[in-house]
Design an enzyme around this catalytic site. Structure first.
Site, PDB file in Angstrom:
ATOM      1  N   THR A   1      -4.295   8.113   7.144  1.00 34.68           N
ATOM      2  CA  THR A   1      -4.228   7.587   5.702  1.00 34.68           C
ATOM      3  C   THR A   1      -5.198   6.594   5.524  1.00 34.68           C
ATOM      4  O   THR A   1      -5.748   6.403   4.552  1.00 34.68           O
ATOM      5  CB  THR A   1      -2.629   7.210   5.411  1.00 34.68           C
ATOM      6  OG1 THR A   1      -1.755   8.284   5.636  1.00 34.68           O
ATOM      7  CG2 THR A   1      -2.507   7.075   3.833  1.00 34.68           C
TER       8      THR A   1
ATOM      9  N   ARG B   1      -5.830   4.679  13.760  1.00 38.25           N
ATOM     10  CA  ARG B   1      -4.860   3.745  14.387  1.00 38.25           C
ATOM     11  C   ARG B   1      -4.032   4.190  15.521  1.00 38.25           C
ATOM     12  O   ARG B   1      -3.570   5.426  15.406  1.00 38.25           O
ATOM     13  CB  ARG B   1      -3.799   3.539  13.040  1.00 38.25           C
ATOM     14  CG  ARG B   1      -3.033   2.344  12.984  1.00 38.25           C
ATOM     15  CD  ARG B   1      -2.260   2.346  11.561  1.00 38.25           C
ATOM     16  NE  ARG B   1      -3.037   1.927  10.376  1.00 38.25           N
ATOM     17  CZ  ARG B   1      -2.491   1.646   9.398  1.00 38.25           C
ATOM     18  NH1 ARG B   1      -1.380   1.687   8.951  1.00 38.25           N
ATOM     19  NH2 ARG B   1      -3.424   1.202   8.400  1.00 38.25           N
TER      20      ARG B   1
ATOM     21  N   SER C   1      -2.995  -2.755   9.843  1.00 37.92           N
ATOM     22  CA  SER C   1      -2.159  -2.995   8.605  1.00 37.92           C
ATOM     23  C   SER C   1      -0.844  -3.669   8.826  1.00 37.92           C
ATOM     24  O   SER C   1      -0.668  -4.757   9.520  1.00 37.92           O
ATOM     25  CB  SER C   1      -2.014  -1.745   7.684  1.00 37.92           C
ATOM     26  OG  SER C   1      -1.532  -2.287   6.397  1.00 37.92           O
ATOM     27  N   HIS C   2       0.351  -2.958   8.652  1.00 40.02           N
ATOM     28  CA  HIS C   2       1.440  -3.596   8.789  1.00 40.02           C
ATOM     29  C   HIS C   2       2.145  -3.358   9.966  1.00 40.02           C
ATOM     30  O   HIS C   2       3.510  -3.297  10.140  1.00 40.02           O
ATOM     31  CB  HIS C   2       2.426  -3.243   7.534  1.00 40.02           C
ATOM     32  CG  HIS C   2       2.181  -1.563   7.409  1.00 40.02           C
ATOM     33  ND1 HIS C   2       1.111  -0.843   6.909  1.00 40.02           N
ATOM     34  CD2 HIS C   2       3.185  -0.382   7.754  1.00 40.02           C
ATOM     35  CE1 HIS C   2       1.216   0.354   6.985  1.00 40.02           C
ATOM     36  NE2 HIS C   2       2.371   0.510   7.770  1.00 40.02           N
TER      37      HIS C   2
ATOM     38  N   LYS D   1     -10.800   0.184   9.965  1.00 41.99           N
ATOM     39  CA  LYS D   1     -10.789   0.900   8.430  1.00 41.99           C
ATOM     40  C   LYS D   1     -12.240   0.816   8.297  1.00 41.99           C
ATOM     41  O   LYS D   1     -13.006  -0.281   8.612  1.00 41.99           O
ATOM     42  CB  LYS D   1      -9.901   0.340   7.583  1.00 41.99           C
ATOM     43  CG  LYS D   1      -8.518   0.456   7.802  1.00 41.99           C
ATOM     44  CD  LYS D   1      -7.720  -0.037   6.680  1.00 41.99           C
ATOM     45  CE  LYS D   1      -7.375  -1.305   6.542  1.00 41.99           C
ATOM     46  NZ  LYS D   1      -6.325  -1.748   5.404  1.00 41.99           N
TER      47      LYS D   1
ATOM     48  N   ASP E   1       1.553  -8.338   4.028  1.00 44.24           N
ATOM     49  CA  ASP E   1       1.374  -7.699   5.389  1.00 44.24           C
ATOM     50  C   ASP E   1       0.322  -8.275   6.300  1.00 44.24           C
ATOM     51  O   ASP E   1      -0.498  -9.017   5.855  1.00 44.24           O
ATOM     52  CB  ASP E   1       1.189  -6.092   5.145  1.00 44.24           C
ATOM     53  CG  ASP E   1      -0.186  -5.811   4.945  1.00 44.24           C
ATOM     54  OD1 ASP E   1      -0.683  -6.471   4.252  1.00 44.24           O
ATOM     55  OD2 ASP E   1      -0.527  -4.609   5.123  1.00 44.24           O
TER      56      ASP E   1
ATOM     57  N   ASP F   1      -2.749  -7.346   7.210  1.00 45.15           N
ATOM     58  CA  ASP F   1      -4.141  -7.530   6.818  1.00 45.15           C
ATOM     59  C   ASP F   1      -4.300  -7.884   5.249  1.00 45.15           C
ATOM     60  O   ASP F   1      -5.327  -7.825   4.679  1.00 45.15           O
ATOM     61  CB  ASP F   1      -4.797  -6.289   6.971  1.00 45.15           C
ATOM     62  CG  ASP F   1      -4.344  -5.081   6.252  1.00 45.15           C
ATOM     63  OD1 ASP F   1      -3.063  -4.948   5.971  1.00 45.15           O
ATOM     64  OD2 ASP F   1      -5.273  -4.233   5.813  1.00 45.15           O
TER      65      ASP F   1
ATOM     66  N   ASP G   1      -2.955  -6.704   2.038  1.00 47.05           N
ATOM     67  CA  ASP G   1      -3.109  -5.715   1.145  1.00 47.05           C
ATOM     68  C   ASP G   1      -1.941  -5.327   0.465  1.00 47.05           C
ATOM     69  O   ASP G   1      -1.801  -4.882  -0.835  1.00 47.05           O
ATOM     70  CB  ASP G   1      -4.172  -4.569   1.293  1.00 47.05           C
ATOM     71  CG  ASP G   1      -3.699  -3.652   2.641  1.00 47.05           C
ATOM     72  OD1 ASP G   1      -2.634  -4.166   3.350  1.00 47.05           O
ATOM     73  OD2 ASP G   1      -4.218  -2.597   2.988  1.00 47.05           O
ATOM     74  N   ARG G   2      -0.599  -5.506   1.207  1.00 43.86           N
ATOM     75  CA  ARG G   2       0.417  -5.109   0.797  1.00 43.86           C
ATOM     76  C   ARG G   2       1.043  -6.334   0.241  1.00 43.86           C
ATOM     77  O   ARG G   2       0.933  -7.671   0.694  1.00 43.86           O
ATOM     78  CB  ARG G   2       1.402  -4.641   1.806  1.00 43.86           C
ATOM     79  CG  ARG G   2       0.890  -3.318   2.276  1.00 43.86           C
ATOM     80  CD  ARG G   2       2.106  -2.635   3.152  1.00 43.86           C
ATOM     81  NE  ARG G   2       1.673  -1.314   3.702  1.00 43.86           N
ATOM     82  CZ  ARG G   2       2.461  -0.147   3.904  1.00 43.86           C
ATOM     83  NH1 ARG G   2       3.797  -0.433   4.222  1.00 43.86           N
ATOM     84  NH2 ARG G   2       1.710   0.866   4.332  1.00 43.86           N
TER      85      ARG G   2
ATOM     86  N   THR H   1      -1.200  10.307  -1.332  1.00 41.48           N
ATOM     87  CA  THR H   1      -1.131   8.741  -0.687  1.00 41.48           C
ATOM     88  C   THR H   1      -2.465   8.391   0.116  1.00 41.48           C
ATOM     89  O   THR H   1      -2.967   8.989   0.710  1.00 41.48           O
ATOM     90  CB  THR H   1       0.138   9.047   0.405  1.00 41.48           C
ATOM     91  OG1 THR H   1       1.290   9.279  -0.367  1.00 41.48           O
ATOM     92  CG2 THR H   1       0.340   7.925   1.319  1.00 41.48           C
TER      93      THR H   1
ATOM     94  N   GLU I   1       1.048   2.106  -5.131  1.00 44.81           N
ATOM     95  CA  GLU I   1       1.832   2.871  -4.030  1.00 44.81           C
ATOM     96  C   GLU I   1       3.138   2.369  -4.045  1.00 44.81           C
ATOM     97  O   GLU I   1       3.212   1.074  -4.051  1.00 44.81           O
ATOM     98  CB  GLU I   1       1.097   3.088  -3.019  1.00 44.81           C
ATOM     99  CG  GLU I   1      -0.164   3.728  -2.940  1.00 44.81           C
ATOM    100  CD  GLU I   1      -0.803   3.710  -1.351  1.00 44.81           C
ATOM    101  OE1 GLU I   1      -0.794   5.101  -1.110  1.00 44.81           O
ATOM    102  OE2 GLU I   1      -1.119   3.095  -0.959  1.00 44.81           O
TER     103      GLU I   1
ATOM    104  N   LYS J   1      -6.266  -2.366  -1.885  1.00 41.44           N
ATOM    105  CA  LYS J   1      -5.243  -3.058  -2.850  1.00 41.44           C
ATOM    106  C   LYS J   1      -4.957  -4.318  -2.382  1.00 41.44           C
ATOM    107  O   LYS J   1      -5.845  -4.848  -1.344  1.00 41.44           O
ATOM    108  CB  LYS J   1      -3.632  -2.451  -2.253  1.00 41.44           C
ATOM    109  CG  LYS J   1      -3.453  -2.291  -0.803  1.00 41.44           C
ATOM    110  CD  LYS J   1      -1.988  -1.247  -0.545  1.00 41.44           C
ATOM    111  CE  LYS J   1      -2.049  -1.003   0.932  1.00 41.44           C
ATOM    112  NZ  LYS J   1      -2.172   0.378   1.353  1.00 41.44           N
TER     113      LYS J   1
HETATM  114  C1  G1P Z   1       1.269   4.381   4.416  1.00 42.44           C
HETATM  115  C2  G1P Z   1       1.931   4.352   3.023  1.00 42.44           C
HETATM  116  C3  G1P Z   1       0.726   4.636   2.218  1.00 42.44           C
HETATM  117  C4  G1P Z   1      -0.633   3.636   2.325  1.00 42.44           C
HETATM  118  C5  G1P Z   1      -0.650   3.561   3.833  1.00 42.44           C
HETATM  119  C6  G1P Z   1      -1.784   2.609   4.277  1.00 42.44           C
HETATM  120  O1  G1P Z   1       0.712   5.670   4.743  1.00 42.44           O
HETATM  121  O2  G1P Z   1       2.968   5.221   2.861  1.00 42.44           O
HETATM  122  O3  G1P Z   1       1.190   4.526   0.862  1.00 42.44           O
HETATM  123  O4  G1P Z   1      -1.455   3.776   1.624  1.00 42.44           O
HETATM  124  O5  G1P Z   1       0.245   3.359   4.839  1.00 42.44           O
HETATM  125  O6  G1P Z   1      -1.072   1.262   3.887  1.00 42.44           O
HETATM  126  P1  G1P Z   1       1.579   7.171   5.588  1.00 42.44           P
HETATM  127  O7  G1P Z   1       2.149   6.304   6.732  1.00 42.44           O
HETATM  128  O8  G1P Z   1       2.786   7.222   4.530  1.00 42.44           O
HETATM  129  O9  G1P Z   1       0.699   8.114   5.690  1.00 42.44           O
HETATM  130 ZN    ZN Z   2      -2.187  -3.579   4.992  1.00 37.72          ZN
END
Ligand code: G1P
Ligand code: ZN
Length: 539
Positions: free
Chosen positions: A17, A21, A112-113, A125, A276, A278, A280-281, A343, A362, A375
């Site tokens: 996504t 990762r 990310s998170h 990324k 989060d 990085d 962005d959340r 997504t 989102e 974001k």
């Molecule tokens: C998840 C979130 C999605 C977001 C992405 C990156 O992806 O659901 O909204 O854009 O992390 O932060 P997913 O694991 O659902 O593919």
């Molecule tokens: Zn993030």
């Protein structure tokens, strides 16, 4: 001196996504980063004469990976790298630096998170010159190269010092170390009413921002405490750490526990927020009050006129299909378009570039606007502070006024984690066949009106993307099913539920969604297929 090193391909360098990762234990394998970066450079036709922006969220391996990337970039003829001091840069700051400098691309070293540390996750990324993450066509091309790579080029040189701001050189390549916070602050000052927010803090308003030991700590200290005058100590967990101090840097009710406990205590400040890994959340809280991300997007949109940068009008808005329909009702009232995309933030970028949308978001705690192409966690926090400063309302009052105006979408996401990937793929494939046959079927008052795959047709580049499955019910309820594209441990099934209420605003979301959850799990045969009687995480 440039070396050409022979290598053998890995077969798992496919982006999900948001970039690639992986578990740290996978990434530390010999030449893993080298292969990926060389494949990326090759897939985009080389980087000779180009400028890239590089930074990361400071997680474990950030420091090692960035040195490898610098040396491979130099060996591949890159003209210049703009790097965040110490190799750190939040995802939104990186998009800003990229756009501001008209750079050709950018790399953010982040998962990310996801948790960090030696046993955690690592990721990369890749953003194109538009400032947003690359399309799936580009990531497919990188993946294809990575499966046939036989050598990479690397500068044989000592590590670059990333501490001192200023210019230096590696071979013929220029390296500029910057303080990314400076540019980021300037951008925020051009969007929001900093004077109004300063007055708010002067009047005794209190906040707690939890940076979760991740990249936004220094940004938050500079902006909230030093510039806007929030009391010292308002920003917590502000030192970025390679393992995030053991925290899982995902700003939600489960993982941002310290903040949540404070906001639900009797000595809660007026306002609470977290970002989060990085940056962005975002998560937004009032005193004993939680703002769901779907409502957050809708509510920010509804209040756009209070923000200097948007007060003269906005284009449309967009949400991921899994996000609740709250923002669609606002768009209708404002008479602007509302787009529904797969997504992943990359799907918003064409809409922003073509000025179709200004705001997007989102359900996964992401909101942003066309000021950049990612974001933006701190942007969302400042948006809230600006609203509170101008209206004089509390967080809860803002949300309740919003529900009164538009009704309330009760919304929850159920995650079933660590499922065998074959089982998960089969579940989704069978469900895709089954859903259309359910049209007209009544599950105790939940009558299916429409059901099937969600397919997005991008109005700008004409591409089509299938992402998840949706069941609509006649009473406005919805179920969305999809598999996560960011996990590193088997498959995660996400089930997103929504019911709409015009006047009942005080119920527990879990209660309101209880029956729909049963229907959702029954339709997908979750227990029979995965052995899981209940979700691992509910957010
Ligand atoms: C998840 C979130 C999605 C977001 C992405 C990156 O992806 O659901 O909204 O854009 O992390 O932060 P997913 O694991 O659902 O593919
Ligand atoms: Zn993030």
């Amino acid at each position: 001196m440039i070396k050409t090193v022979q290598t053998t391909p890995y077969t798992d360098q496919k982006m999900g996504t948001a970039g690639i990762r992986k578990k740290v234990t996978d990434v530390v394998r010999p030449n893993y980063i080298e292969n990926f970066i060389q494949s990326l450079f090759d897939a985009i036709g080389g980087v000779k004469g180009q400028t890239f922006v590089i930074g990361g969220d400071g997680r474990f391996y950030n420091d090692i990976a960035i040195q490898k990337i610098i040396k491979i970039a130099a060996a591949n003829g890159m003209k210049k790298l703009i790097i965040g001091q110490n190799g750190y840069m939040s995802t939104p700051a990186s998009s800003n630096v990229l756009l501001k400098n008209h750079a050709d691309g950018g790399l953010v070293l982040s998962a990310s998170h996801n948790p960090g540390g030696e046993k955690g996750d690592f990721g990369i990324k890749y953003a194109t010159k538009s400032g947003g993450q690359c399309s799936s066509q580009i990531s497919d091309a990188i993946y294809a190269k990575s499966k046939e790579i036989s050598s990479f080029k690397i500068e044989d040189a000592p590590d670059v010092n990333l501490k001192n701001i200023g210019m230096q050189k590696l071979g013929n390549m220029e390296i500029e170390i910057i303080d990314p916070i400076v540019d980021y602050v300037e951008m925020m000052q051009n969007i929001f009413d900093f004077e109004a927010i300063k007055k708010l803090f002067k009047s005794g308003f209190t906040m707690c921002f939890d940076a979760m030991n991740a990249v936004t700590g220094p940004y938050a200290i500079r902006i909230f405490e030093e510039i806007l005058g929030a009391p010292k100590g308002s920003v917590k967990n502000f030192t970025p750490k390679p393992d995030f101090g053991g925290l899982h840097p995902d700003p939600n009710l489960i993982y941002a526990k310290e903040l949540v406990d404070l906001m639900y205590s009797d000595h809660a400040p007026d306002f609470g927020a977290a970002n989060d890994g990085d940056g962005d959340r975002n998560m937004i809280l009032g005193r004993k009050f939680f703002v769901t991300p779907s409502d957050n997007l809708a509510l920010l949109t509804d209040n756009y006129k209070l923000i200097p940068a948007y007060k003269n009008g906005i284009h449309g808005v967009a949400k991921s299909a899994a996000t609740s329909t709250a923002v669609c009702r606002v768009a209708k009232a404002l008479n602007v378009d509302c787009y529904e995309v797969p997504t992943g933030w990359k799907y918003f970028c064409n809409l922003m570039d073509s000025k179709r949308i200004t705001f997007c978001g989102e359900e996964s705690f992401g909101a942003g606007s066309s000021h950049i192409r990612e974001k933006d966690g701190i942007w969302a926090v400042l948006f809230w502070l600006n609203i509170l400063a101008v209206t004089g309302k509390t967080v809860e009052e803002v949300v309740r006024d919003f529900w009164k105006k538009y009704g309330r979408s009760y919304y929850l996401r159920f995650d079933f984690e660590g499922i065998d990937t074959t089982v998960a793929d089969k579940l989704m494939a069978d469900l895709e066949t089954k859903l259309p046959t359910l049209k007209g079927k009544d599950f105790d008052g939940y009558k299916v009106s429409e059901a099937g795959a969600f397919i997005y047709h991008d109005p700008v580049d004409g591409s089509s993307t299938k992402n998840g499955l949706i069941a609509w019910f006649e009473n406005g309820a919805r179920i969305v099913y999809r598999l996560s594209g960011t996990g590193t441990n088997g498959a995660t099934l996400r089930v997103y539920l929504e019911v709409f209420e015009k006047s009942n605003f005080d119920a527990e979301p879990k209660k309101m969604l209880e029956r729909l959850a049963e229907v959702a799990f029954e339709i997908a045969e979750v227990k029979a297929r995965t052995g899981k009687a209940k979700a691992d995480v509910i957010t």
